[in-house]
Scaffold this motif. Structure first.
Motif, mmCIF file in Angstrom:
data_model
loop_
_atom_site.group_PDB
_atom_site.id
_atom_site.type_symbol
_atom_site.label_atom_id
_atom_site.label_comp_id
_atom_site.label_asym_id
_atom_site.label_seq_id
_atom_site.Cartn_x
_atom_site.Cartn_y
_atom_site.Cartn_z
ATOM 1 N N VAL A 1 0.798 -1.126 -0.017
ATOM 2 C CA VAL A 1 -0.078 -0.086 -0.043
ATOM 3 C C VAL A 1 0.891 1.348 0.006
ATOM 4 N N ILE A 2 0.517 2.153 -0.902
ATOM 5 C CA ILE A 2 1.161 3.385 -0.922
ATOM 6 C C ILE A 2 0.169 4.595 -0.597
ATOM 7 N N GLU A 3 0.557 5.392 0.404
ATOM 8 C CA GLU A 3 -0.225 6.309 0.911
ATOM 9 C C GLU A 3 0.496 7.755 0.791
ATOM 10 N N ARG A 4 -0.242 8.588 0.242
ATOM 11 C CA ARG A 4 0.353 9.994 0.071
ATOM 12 C C ARG A 4 -0.527 10.993 0.975
ATOM 13 N N LEU A 5 0.514 11.843 1.652
ATOM 14 C CA LEU A 5 -0.173 12.763 2.225
ATOM 15 C C LEU A 5 0.434 14.241 2.088
ATOM 16 N N THR A 6 -0.416 15.050 1.733
ATOM 17 C CA THR A 6 0.005 16.108 1.407
ATOM 18 C C THR A 6 -0.610 17.406 2.030
ATOM 19 N N ARG A 7 0.035 18.496 2.878
ATOM 20 C CA ARG A 7 -0.620 19.570 3.554
ATOM 21 C C ARG A 7 -0.261 20.812 2.752
ATOM 22 N N THR A 8 -1.505 21.498 2.670
ATOM 23 C CA THR A 8 -1.177 22.878 1.956
ATOM 24 C C THR A 8 -2.123 23.666 3.029
ATOM 25 N N GLY A 9 -1.634 24.569 3.831
ATOM 26 C CA GLY A 9 -2.261 25.456 4.867
ATOM 27 C C GLY A 9 -2.823 24.424 5.726
ATOM 28 N N ASP A 10 -4.047 24.746 6.189
ATOM 29 C CA ASP A 10 -4.552 23.832 7.280
ATOM 30 C C ASP A 10 -5.409 22.659 6.847
ATOM 31 N N LYS A 11 -5.002 22.120 5.556
ATOM 32 C CA LYS A 11 -5.559 21.043 4.811
ATOM 33 C C LYS A 11 -4.651 19.983 4.698
ATOM 34 N N LEU A 12 -5.238 18.805 4.553
ATOM 35 C CA LEU A 12 -4.361 17.681 4.257
ATOM 36 C C LEU A 12 -5.218 16.701 3.247
ATOM 37 N N THR A 13 -4.683 16.545 2.255
ATOM 38 C CA THR A 13 -5.268 15.344 1.459
ATOM 39 C C THR A 13 -4.381 14.065 1.797
ATOM 40 N N TYR A 14 -5.206 12.921 1.598
ATOM 41 C CA TYR A 14 -4.783 11.693 2.057
ATOM 42 C C TYR A 14 -5.306 10.830 0.765
ATOM 43 N N GLN A 15 -4.562 9.928 0.137
ATOM 44 C CA GLN A 15 -4.856 8.960 -0.601
ATOM 45 C C GLN A 15 -3.853 7.603 -0.424
ATOM 46 N N ALA A 16 -4.721 6.397 -0.469
ATOM 47 C CA ALA A 16 -4.073 5.149 -0.577
ATOM 48 C C ALA A 16 -4.353 4.336 -1.685
ATOM 49 N N ILE A 17 -3.236 3.625 -2.267
ATOM 50 C CA ILE A 17 -3.311 3.074 -3.363
ATOM 51 C C ILE A 17 -2.680 1.662 -2.959
ATOM 52 N N SER A 18 -3.682 0.517 -3.414
ATOM 53 C CA SER A 18 -3.244 -0.894 -3.029
ATOM 54 C C SER A 18 -2.779 -1.535 -4.231
ATOM 55 N N TYR A 19 -1.512 -2.261 -4.122
ATOM 56 C CA TYR A 19 -1.121 -3.016 -4.968
ATOM 57 C C TYR A 19 -0.979 -4.607 -4.582
ATOM 58 N N ASP A 20 -1.719 -5.331 -5.698
ATOM 59 C CA ASP A 20 -1.991 -6.960 -5.108
ATOM 60 C C ASP A 20 -1.863 -7.615 -6.346
ATOM 61 N N PRO A 21 -0.790 -7.538 -7.140
ATOM 62 C CA PRO A 21 -1.100 -7.988 -8.563
ATOM 63 C C PRO A 21 -1.514 -9.303 -8.863
ATOM 64 N N ALA A 22 -1.222 -10.118 -7.709
ATOM 65 C CA ALA A 22 -1.764 -11.703 -7.772
ATOM 66 C C ALA A 22 -3.265 -11.711 -7.879
ATOM 67 N N VAL A 23 -4.096 -10.873 -7.203
ATOM 68 C CA VAL A 23 -5.497 -11.032 -7.356
ATOM 69 C C VAL A 23 -6.163 -9.804 -7.987
ATOM 70 N N LEU A 24 -5.513 -8.913 -8.164
ATOM 71 C CA LEU A 24 -6.062 -7.381 -8.721
ATOM 72 C C LEU A 24 -5.699 -7.234 -10.285
ATOM 73 N N VAL A 25 -6.604 -6.798 -10.879
ATOM 74 C CA VAL A 25 -6.404 -6.557 -12.469
ATOM 75 C C VAL A 25 -5.705 -5.125 -12.380
ATOM 76 N N GLU A 26 -5.779 -4.310 -11.687
ATOM 77 C CA GLU A 26 -4.949 -3.115 -11.530
ATOM 78 C C GLU A 26 -4.894 -2.659 -10.131
#
Lengths: 140, 295
Positions: free
Chosen positions: B230-255
């Protein structure tokens, strides 16, 4: 002046921690198409995860009482709403009106708490979001 | 006896609507509005120059758990959207009922991992038996990315600590930032895995591996293997924070599965140790139904 009055009347609580709330389905356990109204005394509140249970003693005509266990939100969601265990308990021996959804598996005296109304008229509306979704779909 | 809900709702809605208009106008014309906006765009930084992610982070606006309060002490926590003026109900993170999460069995969430055809039957089986199979419903750690963004971050130049006041319990993750590699698998696989982090510009990128297979990516039977990354990205801009997680499991997931972007804002509210989690409901669930997980 007007803004001061309205700040009291209409208040959306600001951001809190990103606590997670999801758990099992309310509609899988309780019949959201049925509504039951109870009058009784809140004798306890089991303030724990994943769901709080309100204990309501409902008096019977023969002098006995039936104890209902009414499921509601997790503590974190209650906290964000500003509802405490003490607020739910109400005044000592106060008779409250509970609107609930009964258990689907036939369990007696088990329900999901939708609304709790106190003698002076104030209430806590705690209904399930699923209920809203079902209602918008026309029920199922 | 039924509660005369309709009458009280009409009065409630009228009161709320009228007051919303007035309070909205006053806020918009306030002399400090522009100053506040300018202040919130400044991103605090630590002495090493990295964005300061320290703090408690929550959804913007009212978010879930929003409520309406009346002068008599009444509080409406859910299903209040119909009582709000459209402008208020439609704001980001508005009243819970307006979020439209969908989410009963047979209606997969909109953003669901894409599994290879040979695993669709397994997903279906797990989905239909979620009440039986999903350990997150039994107060176990929800795993990553299901646990969602951290409720609180403690950060130094060498590490970031993510704290969670999850409904299933208090959890933490230590994300090393000093360039060390992942711990060996022989150290054991865990619910929340082993995390290392690095900075890509002003974005903290967290890579997590060494998971056990007891958790799901999300509801509805979205299982993963022990090789999940799992790759998570956290970016703070001012008082805001964006968060997103991307899951990689090529054995079972198409993408790779991209979780939805979470927009958070800093808050002065503190997190608490979650109370005991003890499920007492699953034995009463009659048809295995469940709802989507908002994590």
């Amino acid at each position: 002046m007007r803004s001061t009055v309205c700040a009291v009347v209409f208040m959306l609580v600001g951001a809190g921690p990103a606590t997670s709330f999801a758990h099992h389905s309310v509609s899988g356990q309780f019949d959201l198409t049925k509504e039951v109204t109870l009058k009784g005394i809140v004798s306890g509140v089991d303030w724990g995860n994943p769901h709080i249970y309100v204990v309501l003693d409902v008096p019977e005509q023969n002098g006995t009482k039936i104890t209902w266990k009414l499921e509601t939100f997790p503590p974190a969601q209650m906290k964000r709403a500003g509802i405490t265990k003490e607020l739910i308990m109400g005044k000592p021996a106060e008779v409250v009106t509970a609107t609930i959804r009964p258990a689907r598996d036939g369990s007696l005296h088990l329900g999901y708490l939708e609304r709790l109304t106190y003698q002076d008229g104030h209430f806590y509306q705690l209904s399930s979001n699923e209920e809203e979704q079902l209602r918008r779909r026309g029920g199922q | 006896m039924r509660i005369p809900l309709a009458n009280s709702c009409v009065l409630f809605a009228a009161t709320v609507a009228a007051c919303y208009v007035v309070s909205h106008d006053v806020t918009a014309q306030g002399p400090g509005a522009s100053e506040s906006a300018a202040a919130s765009t400044t991103t605090p930084r630590l002495p090493d120059g990295r964005p300061d992610l320290n703090g408690t982070w929550g959804p913007p606006g009212p978010g879930r758990g929003a409520q309406l309060k009346l002068p008599d002490g009444s509080i409406c926590v859910t299903n209040c959207a119909d009582l709000l003026p459209p402008a208020a109900a439609g704001r980001d993170g508005g009243a819970p009922a307006a979020q439209g999460r969908g989410g009963t069995r047979g209606a997969p969430p909109r953003n669901f991992p894409k599994y290879k055809p040979e695993f669709l039957a397994k997903v279906k089986e797990l989905d239909e038996g979620q009440v039986k199979f999903d350990t997150a419903l039994k107060c176990q750690p929800p795993g990553v990315p299901r646990i969602g963004p951290p409720a609180k971050i403690l950060q130094t130049a060498k590490e970031a600590v993510f704290l969670y006041d999850d409904l299933n319990g208090p959890f933490f993750r230590v994300i090393t930032l000093d360039g060390r590699p992942h711990r060996p698998v022989s150290d054991g696989r865990t619910y929340l895995g082993d995390s290392i982090g690095k900075w890509e510009g002003d974005t903290l990128v967290v890579e997590t591996v060494n998971f056990n297979e007891d958790t799901w990516l999300i509801d509805n039977g979205a299982f993963h293997t022990k090789d999940l990354r799992v790759i998570e990205r956290l970016t703070r801009t001012g008082d805001k924070l964006t968060y997103q997680a991307i899951s990689y499991d090529p054995a079972v997931l198409v993408e790779p599965w991209e979780g939805r972007v979470r927009n958070l804002q800093i808050t002065d509210q503190q997190i608490d140790e979650p109370l005991r989690c003890e499920d007492r409901d699953l034995e009463h669930v009659v048809n295995g139904a469940h709802h989507d997980n908002v994590r």
